[in-house]
Design an enzyme around this catalytic site. Structure first.
Site, PDB file in Angstrom:
ATOM      1  N   ASN A 210       0.634  -1.100  -0.012  1.00  0.00           N
ATOM      2  CA  ASN A 210      -0.683   0.251  -0.242  1.00  0.00           C
ATOM      3  C   ASN A 210       0.428   1.180  -0.111  1.00  0.00           C
ATOM      4  O   ASN A 210       1.984   1.185  -0.022  1.00  0.00           O
ATOM      5  CB  ASN A 210      -0.711  -0.333   1.106  1.00  0.00           C
ATOM      6  CG  ASN A 210      -0.109  -0.018   2.610  1.00  0.00           C
ATOM      7  OD1 ASN A 210       0.605   0.586   3.063  1.00  0.00           O
ATOM      8  ND2 ASN A 210      -0.614  -1.189   3.269  1.00  0.00           N
ATOM      9  N   ILE A 307      -2.893  -7.320  13.671  1.00  0.00           N
ATOM     10  CA  ILE A 307      -2.387  -8.099  15.265  1.00  0.00           C
ATOM     11  C   ILE A 307      -2.590  -6.702  15.985  1.00  0.00           C
ATOM     12  O   ILE A 307      -2.820  -7.155  17.440  1.00  0.00           O
ATOM     13  CB  ILE A 307      -0.550  -6.536  14.461  1.00  0.00           C
ATOM     14  CG1 ILE A 307      -0.143  -7.973  13.144  1.00  0.00           C
ATOM     15  CG2 ILE A 307       0.425  -6.232  15.186  1.00  0.00           C
ATOM     16  CD1 ILE A 307       0.742  -6.570  12.772  1.00  0.00           C
TER      17      ILE A 307
HETATM   18  N1  CTP Z   1      -4.395  -3.539  12.008  1.00  0.00           N
HETATM   19  C1  CTP Z   1      -3.747  -4.025  12.118  1.00  0.00           C
HETATM   20  N2  CTP Z   1      -3.388  -5.424  11.943  1.00  0.00           N
HETATM   21  C2  CTP Z   1      -4.470  -5.464  10.487  1.00  0.00           C
HETATM   22  C3  CTP Z   1      -4.873  -4.954   9.966  1.00  0.00           C
HETATM   23  C4  CTP Z   1      -4.827  -3.133  10.100  1.00  0.00           C
HETATM   24  O1  CTP Z   1      -3.247  -4.177  13.523  1.00  0.00           O
HETATM   25  N3  CTP Z   1      -3.193  -7.458   9.936  1.00  0.00           N
HETATM   26  C5  CTP Z   1      -4.306  -2.173  12.566  1.00  0.00           C
HETATM   27  C6  CTP Z   1      -3.785  -0.775  12.371  1.00  0.00           C
HETATM   28  O2  CTP Z   1      -2.198  -0.827  12.116  1.00  0.00           O
HETATM   29  C7  CTP Z   1      -4.618   0.519  12.853  1.00  0.00           C
HETATM   30  C8  CTP Z   1      -5.675  -0.322  12.767  1.00  0.00           C
HETATM   31  O3  CTP Z   1      -5.816  -1.888  12.811  1.00  0.00           O
HETATM   32  O4  CTP Z   1      -3.876  -0.071  13.639  1.00  0.00           O
HETATM   33  C9  CTP Z   1      -7.174  -0.091  11.197  1.00  0.00           C
HETATM   34  O5  CTP Z   1      -6.306  -0.645  10.248  1.00  0.00           O
HETATM   35  P1  CTP Z   1      -7.327  -0.599   8.697  1.00  0.00           P
HETATM   36  O6  CTP Z   1      -6.577  -0.255   7.932  1.00  0.00           O
HETATM   37  O7  CTP Z   1      -7.158   1.058   9.179  1.00  0.00           O
HETATM   38  O8  CTP Z   1      -8.254  -0.699   9.253  1.00  0.00           O
HETATM   39  P2  CTP Z   1      -9.112  -2.306   9.045  1.00  0.00           P
HETATM   40  O9  CTP Z   1      -8.726  -3.450  10.379  1.00  0.00           O
HETATM   41  O10 CTP Z   1      -7.951  -3.273   7.780  1.00  0.00           O
HETATM   42  O11 CTP Z   1      -9.914  -2.396   8.423  1.00  0.00           O
HETATM   43  P3  CTP Z   1     -10.581  -1.491   7.185  1.00  0.00           P
HETATM   44  O12 CTP Z   1      -9.424  -2.520   6.067  1.00  0.00           O
HETATM   45  O13 CTP Z   1     -12.026  -2.731   6.931  1.00  0.00           O
HETATM   46  O14 CTP Z   1     -10.754  -0.412   7.076  1.00  0.00           O
END
Ligand code: CTP
Length: 401
Positions: A210, A307
Site C-alpha cells: 500500500n 495484530i
Molecule cells: N491493523 C493491524 N493488523 C491488521 C490490520 C490492521 O494491526 N492485519 C491495525 C492498523 O495498524 C490500524 C488499525 O488496525 O491501527 C486499523 O487499520 P485499518 O486498515 O484502518 O482497518 P482494518 O481493520 O484493516 O479495516 P478496513 O480495512 O476494513 O478499514
C-alpha cells in the site's frame, strides 16, 4: 506554556554575516520566557556590536576566556553549568570544525566542551563551504555525538551565490530549541510502535503493498523518545532511518510483523499501531517467478491476522492506540474500530486526498477515546506526532490513576 519558559539559554554567536539575525533570536527566546546570556567569538564582534546583544538580552555579553575581570564575574565553567541549553547561531564552518575537534581555544568553544546541557547548531555559510565533505563530515559527527541541528535554509546568499547555507530563521531556531525541552510525560513508560506498509509476496520478485511511507509511525517513535519513553519500533519496508535511541526491528510481511509484535509486547505500557498492515496475503506465493501468458490471472488472497486485535485480546493488554485510515465516513468508521478492536484511543485520518496522510509530509487527525475527542489540525507529521504523543500521555495517565 512555552517549553522555553524559565529556561536558561546560552546563545553562542560565531563570526558570520548571519550574526545580525541572532539579535532577532534573542528576542524570540525572551518572548518564549527564557533568560539569555550571549557569548560572542572574536570574529562575531566584527559583524555585530556587543551592545546590541546586551541591550536585547538584558545581560552582559561574554567574549573573553582569559580576562580576569570577566572570569571573576562569571567564569566559563559557571556559564557552562548555568545553561539549560546552548544554541550556536550562526555556527560557521570554522566553529563546527573546532567543535568537532574538541577545541577549547576561546570562550565559546570552551563552554561547548564544558557544558552537559543539550547543544543546538544553526549552521550558516557559503553554499560551497556547506557542501564541502569536510563540513558535512563535521556536522554528521557532531549529530552522532548527540548535538542537534536546524537548517540551513536554501536561497540567495550574502556572497551573491544561491544554494543551501542560509541560517534558519530565528523563529525556526527558537522552535527547534523548545523541542529540546519536551516535558518528560512518558518517562519510565515502554512504548511499542508499528510503522510503514507490509509486503505480501506474490512470487520471489513481486508483492502486494500500500502507499504507506512509515513517516507518521517514525515521527511517533521519535516523539515518544523525546517525551522520555523507552521505544521499540517494528516497521515494514521503508526508506527511513530509525530514530536513534529506539530499538528498531525491520520486518517484511504482515505475518512477520505479527510475530515481532507478539514477541515484544510483554511489559509494554503503550502500543501504538500505526502500520498499514495488509489485510490479505497471497494464499500460496509461487516459489519461482511467475511467467506471463495470454490468459487472465487470478490470485487467491487469504486474510492476515489482525495484530492490533490480537494485542487487545490479551489478558493484560497495554494502552492501545489504533489508526483508522479512511476514504469516507471517517468518524463513523473510526468509532466502530475503537469498539471492535477494544482500543483506548483511535486516530482517524482521511486518505485518498492529495497533501494529507499516505505519501505526504503533512497529516490531520481526529482523535477519539472513550472520554473525549480532539481534532489535530493539518501540520507536518513531526508536529502532529508530538501533539498525539502528548494526548496519549495524558489519557494513559488518567487511566492509570
Ligand atoms: N491493523 C493491524 N493488523 C491488521 C490490520 C490492521 O494491526 N492485519 C491495525 C492498523 O495498524 C490500524 C488499525 O488496525 O491501527 C486499523 O487499520 P485499518 O486498515 O484502518 O482497518 P482494518 O481493520 O484493516 O479495516 P478496513 O480495512 O476494513 O478499514
Amino acid at each position: 506554556m512555552s517549553n522555553l519558559e524559565n529556561k536558561r539559554i546560552v546563545l553562542i554567536v560565531s563570526g558570520g554575516i548571519a550574526a545580525y539575525k541572532a539579535l532577532e533570536l534573542v528576542r524570540r527566546l525572551r518572548d518564549g520566557g527564557a533568560s539569555v546570556r550571549v557569548v560572542m567569538t572574536e570574529a562575531a564582534q566584527r559583524f555585530v556590536g556587543q551592545l546590541s546583544f546586551q541591550a536585547l538580552s538584558g545581560e552582559p555579553v561574554h567574549t573573553d576566556l582569559l580576562d580576569p575581570a570577566a572570569e571573576a564575574a562569571m567564569g566559563h565553567i559557571e556559564i557552562a553549568r548555568w545553561a539549560d541549553g546552548v544554541v550556536v547561531a550562526p555556527a560557521t564552518a570554522d566553529f563546527l570544525a573546532r567543535l568537532r575537534a574538541g577545541a577549547a581555544n576561546d570562550l565559546a568553544s570552551t563552554i561547548c566542551l564544558a557544558t552537559s546541557a543539550p547543544i543546538l547548531l544553526a549552521p550558516a555559510m557559503n553554499q560551497q563551504m556547506w557542501q564541502n565533505m569536510a563540513t558535512k563530515d563535521n556536522v554528521a559527527t557532531l549529530i552522532k555525538r548527540g548535538l542537534r541541528s536546524v537548517g540551513p535554509d536554501s536561497g540567495a546568499q550574502a556572497c551573491g551565490e544561491f544554494g543551501p547555507g542560509r541560517m534558519a530563521e530565528p523563529v525556526a531556531i527558537a522552535a527547534a530549541l523548545a523541542d529540546l525541552f519536551v516535558p518528560q510525560t512518558l518517562s519510565g513508560i515502554r512504548v511499542l510502535v508499528t510503522a510503514g506498509p507490509t509486503h505480501e509476496a506474490i512470487d520471489p520478485v513481486r508483492y502486494l503493498t500500500n502507499r504507506s511511507t512509515g513517516k507518521m509511525g517514525f515521527a511517533l517513535a521519535q516523539a515518544a523518545l523525546e517525551a522520555g519513553a523507552e521505544v521499540i519500533l517494528i516497521h515494514g519496508p521503508v526508506s527511513l532511518s530509525a530514530p536513534s535511541g529506539a530499538a528498531a526491528i525491520a520486518v517484511v510481511s504482515a505475518d512477520e510483523m505479527f510475530h515481532a509484535v507478539m514477541e515484544n509486547i510483554k511489559n509494554i505500557d503503550i502500543f501504538i499501531s500505526c502500520a498499514a498492515v495488509a489485510d490479505y496475503r497471497i494464499e500460496s506465493p509461487a516459489t519461482q517467478k511467475r511467467k506471463k501468458n495470454d490468459t487472465s490471472l487470478s490470485l487467491t488472497l487469504t486474510p492476515t491476522r489482525d495484530i492490533l486485535k490480537s494485542v487487545t485480546a490479551q489478558s493484560m493488554p497495554p494502552f492501545a492506540v489504533g489508526f483508522a485510515a479512511e476514504t469516507e465516513n471517517l468518524l463513523e468508521h473510526a468509532r466502530s474500530k475503537l469498539e471492535r478492536k477494544s482500543l483506548d484511543m483511535i486516530a482517524a485520518n482521511q486518505v485518498g486526498v492529495k497533501g494529507l496522510g499516505f505519501e505526504s509530509s503533512d497529516n490531520e487527525l481526529h482523535v477519539l477515546w472513550k472520554g473525549g475527542q480532539q481534532h489535530l489540525a493539518k501540520a507536518p507529521k513531526e508536529v502532529i506526532a508530538r501533539q498525539l504523543v502528548g494526548l496519549i500521555a495524558r489519557v494513559h495517565g488518567q487511566k492509570e490513576s
